[in-house]
Design a protein around this motif. Structure first.
Motif, PDB file in Angstrom:
ATOM      1  N   SER A   1       6.029  14.412  -1.993  1.00  0.00           N
ATOM      2  CA  SER A   1       6.915  13.266  -1.869  1.00  0.00           C
ATOM      3  C   SER A   1       6.308  12.219  -0.934  1.00  0.00           C
ATOM      4  N   GLY A   2       6.364  10.961  -1.343  1.00  0.00           N
ATOM      5  CA  GLY A   2       5.907   9.877  -0.485  1.00  0.00           C
ATOM      6  C   GLY A   2       4.416   9.617  -0.531  1.00  0.00           C
TER       7      GLY A   2
ATOM      8  N   LYS B   1       3.015   8.267  -5.710  1.00  0.00           N
ATOM      9  CA  LYS B   1       2.971   8.468  -7.169  1.00  0.00           C
ATOM     10  C   LYS B   1       3.476   7.227  -7.907  1.00  0.00           C
ATOM     11  N   ASP B   2       4.664   6.761  -7.492  1.00  0.00           N
ATOM     12  CA  ASP B   2       5.228   5.588  -8.174  1.00  0.00           C
ATOM     13  C   ASP B   2       4.334   4.365  -7.997  1.00  0.00           C
ATOM     14  N   ALA B   3       3.825   4.190  -6.774  1.00  0.00           N
ATOM     15  CA  ALA B   3       2.986   3.018  -6.493  1.00  0.00           C
ATOM     16  C   ALA B   3       1.724   3.049  -7.356  1.00  0.00           C
TER      17      ALA B   3
ATOM     18  N   ARG C   1       5.216  11.577 -14.624  1.00  0.00           N
ATOM     19  CA  ARG C   1       5.290  11.728 -13.170  1.00  0.00           C
ATOM     20  C   ARG C   1       6.260  12.862 -12.894  1.00  0.00           C
TER      21      ARG C   1
ATOM     22  N   ARG D   1       8.575   4.284   5.164  1.00  0.00           N
ATOM     23  CA  ARG D   1       9.341   3.970   3.951  1.00  0.00           C
ATOM     24  C   ARG D   1      10.825   3.803   4.270  1.00  0.00           C
TER      25      ARG D   1
ATOM     26  N   ASN E   1      -5.003   9.076  -2.081  1.00  0.00           N
ATOM     27  CA  ASN E   1      -4.395   7.737  -1.997  1.00  0.00           C
ATOM     28  C   ASN E   1      -4.309   7.355  -0.517  1.00  0.00           C
ATOM     29  N   ALA E   2      -5.410   6.823   0.006  1.00  0.00           N
ATOM     30  CA  ALA E   2      -5.489   6.534   1.445  1.00  0.00           C
ATOM     31  C   ALA E   2      -4.744   5.252   1.794  1.00  0.00           C
TER      32      ALA E   2
ATOM     33  N   GLY F   1      -3.556   1.821   2.583  1.00  0.00           N
ATOM     34  CA  GLY F   1      -4.127   0.503   2.286  1.00  0.00           C
ATOM     35  C   GLY F   1      -5.177   0.524   1.185  1.00  0.00           C
TER      36      GLY F   1
HETATM   37  N1  LIG Z   1      -2.293   3.581  -0.603  1.00  0.00           N
HETATM   38  C1  LIG Z   1      -1.171   3.223   0.024  1.00  0.00           C
HETATM   39  N2  LIG Z   1      -1.226   2.597   1.206  1.00  0.00           N
HETATM   40  C2  LIG Z   1      -0.106   2.220   1.851  1.00  0.00           C
HETATM   41  N3  LIG Z   1       1.139   2.450   1.415  1.00  0.00           N
HETATM   42  C3  LIG Z   1       1.266   3.085   0.240  1.00  0.00           C
HETATM   43  C4  LIG Z   1       0.133   3.512  -0.519  1.00  0.00           C
HETATM   44  N4  LIG Z   1       0.585   4.121  -1.647  1.00  0.00           N
HETATM   45  C5  LIG Z   1       1.923   4.077  -1.589  1.00  0.00           C
HETATM   46  N5  LIG Z   1       2.343   3.458  -0.457  1.00  0.00           N
HETATM   47  C6  LIG Z   1       3.725   3.263  -0.005  1.00  0.00           C
HETATM   48  O1  LIG Z   1       4.192   4.542   0.398  1.00  0.00           O
HETATM   49  C7  LIG Z   1       5.574   4.695   0.069  1.00  0.00           C
HETATM   50  C8  LIG Z   1       5.744   5.917  -0.835  1.00  0.00           C
HETATM   51  O2  LIG Z   1       5.189   5.641  -2.088  1.00  0.00           O
HETATM   52  P1  LIG Z   1       5.900   6.061  -3.455  1.00  0.00           P
HETATM   53  O3  LIG Z   1       7.369   5.770  -3.402  1.00  0.00           O
HETATM   54  O4  LIG Z   1       5.093   5.478  -4.548  1.00  0.00           O
HETATM   55  O5  LIG Z   1       5.673   7.642  -3.341  1.00  0.00           O
HETATM   56  P2  LIG Z   1       6.137   8.793  -4.340  1.00  0.00           P
HETATM   57  O6  LIG Z   1       5.055   9.813  -4.318  1.00  0.00           O
HETATM   58  O7  LIG Z   1       6.500   8.200  -5.652  1.00  0.00           O
HETATM   59  O8  LIG Z   1       7.407   9.336  -3.541  1.00  0.00           O
HETATM   60  P3  LIG Z   1       8.660  10.254  -4.029  1.00  0.00           P
HETATM   61  O9  LIG Z   1       8.076  11.489  -4.668  1.00  0.00           O
HETATM   62  O10 LIG Z   1       9.389  10.567  -2.761  1.00  0.00           O
HETATM   63  O11 LIG Z   1       9.448   9.393  -4.983  1.00  0.00           O
HETATM   64  C9  LIG Z   1       6.001   3.404  -0.590  1.00  0.00           C
HETATM   65  O12 LIG Z   1       6.608   2.593   0.377  1.00  0.00           O
HETATM   66  C10 LIG Z   1       4.688   2.813  -1.087  1.00  0.00           C
HETATM   67  O13 LIG Z   1       4.739   1.414  -1.194  1.00  0.00           O
END
Ligand SMILES: Nc1ncnc2c1ncn2[C@@H]1O[C@H](COP(=O)(O)OP(=O)(O)OP(=O)(O)O)[C@@H](O)[C@H]1O
Length: 248
Positions: free
Chosen positions: A63-64, A67-69, A150, A187, A218-219, A221
Motif C-alpha cells: 500500500s502506498g 501503484k495507481d500513480a 492492479r 499522503r 518506484n523511488a 520523485g
Molecule cells: N515516485 C514517486 N515519488 C513521489 N511520490 C510518489 C511516487 N509514486 C507515487 N507517489 C505518491 O505516493 C502516494 C501513494 O501513491 P499511490 O496512491 O499511487 O499508491 P498505491 O500503491 O496505489 O496505494 P494504495 O495501495 O494504498 O491504494 C500518492 O500520493 C502518490 O502521488
C-alpha cells in the motif's frame, strides 16, 4: 564449464545448388529479380516476426508504493493499454463515475456474477465485494490491447495460481522501507493506527516479491523512471520468441 558446440557441416554446403545468377550490370532491381530466380521463389514482404500476443500485466505491491500513480502515468504515455475497471458492490462515493472508477453493482448482482463464473478473481474487502470482470479482459484483448490489472498482494497470489506464467507479474517497491513510510505519512489519507497496520503489512508483503517476474523500484520523485522501466518490460515481453499466451 559449458563445452563449446561443434558444427561438423557447413549449412551452405548442405543446400541444393542454386540456379546460376545472370551477370551483374549494376541494376539493383535486376539483381533482386535474379536472386529470386536463383533461389526459386519470390521474396515475401510479410513481417518475419509474428505479431506479439496481447499481454496481461499484473501490477502489485505494498500500500502506498505508487501503484495507481504508475498505472495512471503509464496510460498517459503509452497507447494500447487497457486498465481493467473493477466491479464492486460498495456504494458509489461522491465524485466517483460508474464505469470509470468502478462498475457499481448491487450485492445481488455481484453474487450472481460469482455464480456465473464471470469474475477472474474477487475478494470481500471490509464487507464489500470487489472483482475483475472476465468479459472486459476478453473484449479488450480481442482488440489487441494489453491489459493492466492492479491488485493487492493476495490478489496477485490468486491470479498467479489461475494464470501461472501466462501473465506478467510486476512487483512495485519503494527504494526503502523508510521512504515508503514517509510517502504514506505525506499522503495524509490514514489515521496513525491505520498507518501502523499498513506499514506492518507492507513489511510482510515485501517477502512475496519472489513470486513475481519483475521488480520495479518506484523511488521518490522518480515516477517517470519507474514508468519507463515498466514500458521496457512490456517491450521486452513483446520481443520474446516464445510469447506468453493467455486465455481467460
Ligand atoms: N515516485 C514517486 N515519488 C513521489 N511520490 C510518489 C511516487 N509514486 C507515487 N507517489 C505518491 O505516493 C502516494 C501513494 O501513491 P499511490 O496512491 O499511487 O499508491 P498505491 O500503491 O496505489 O496505494 P494504495 O495501495 O494504498 O491504494 C500518492 O500520493 C502518490 O502521488
Amino acid at each position: 564449464m559449458a563445452s563449446g558446440g561443434c558444427r561438423t557441416e557447413d549449412a551452405a554446403r548442405r543446400r541444393q545448388p542454386f540456379a546460376p545468377l545472370p551477370p551483374s550490370n549494376g541494376d539493383k532491381a535486376e539483381l533482386f529479380r535474379g536472386l529470386e530466380a536463383a533461389i526459386g521463389s519470390t521474396f515475401g514482404s510479410d513481417p518475419l516476426a509474428p505479431p506479439p500476443n496481447p499481454l496481461i500485466i499484473v501490477i502489485s505491491g505494498p500500500s502506498g508504493v505508487g501503484k495507481d500513480a504508475v498505472i495512471k502515468r503509464l496510460q498517459e504515455v503509452r497507447g494500447g493499454i487497457h486498465f481493467v475497471v473493477t466491479a464492486t458492490s460498495r456504494a458509489k462515493r461522491p465524485g466517483e463515475v460508474d464505469g470509470k472508477d468502478y462498475y457499481f453493482v448491487t450485492k445481488e448482482e455481484f453474487l450472481s456474477m460469482i455464480e456465473r463464473n464471470d469474475l477472474l478473481e474477487y475478494a470481500l474487502v471490509y464487507g464489500d465485494y470487489k472483482g475483475i470482470p472476465k468479459q472486459q479482459i476478453r473484449d479488450f484483448m480481442a482488440k489487441g490491447y494489453d491489459i493492466v490489472l492492479r491488485v493487492d498482494i493476495q490478489g496477485a497470489a490468486t491470479l498467479r495460481s489461475i494464470l501461472g506464467d501466462s501473465a506478467v507479474f510486476i512487483f512495485l517497491v519503494a527504494e526503502s522501507e523508510e521512504a515508503l513510510v514517509k510517502r504514506l505519512i505525506d499522503r495524509k489519507t490514514e489515521t496513525s493506527d491505520m498507518l501502523l497496520v499498513r506499514i506492518a503489512t507492507a513489511r510482510e508483503e515485501v517477502r512475496h516479491m519472489k513470486n513475481f517476474d519483475y521488480v520495479v523500484v518506484n523511488a521518490e520523485g522518480k515516477l517517470d523512471e519507474s514508468v519507463k522501466l515498466v514500458e521496457s518490460i512490456i517491450d521486452a515481453e513483446k520481443a520474446k520468441v516464445r510469447q506468453r499466451f493467455v486465455k481467460i
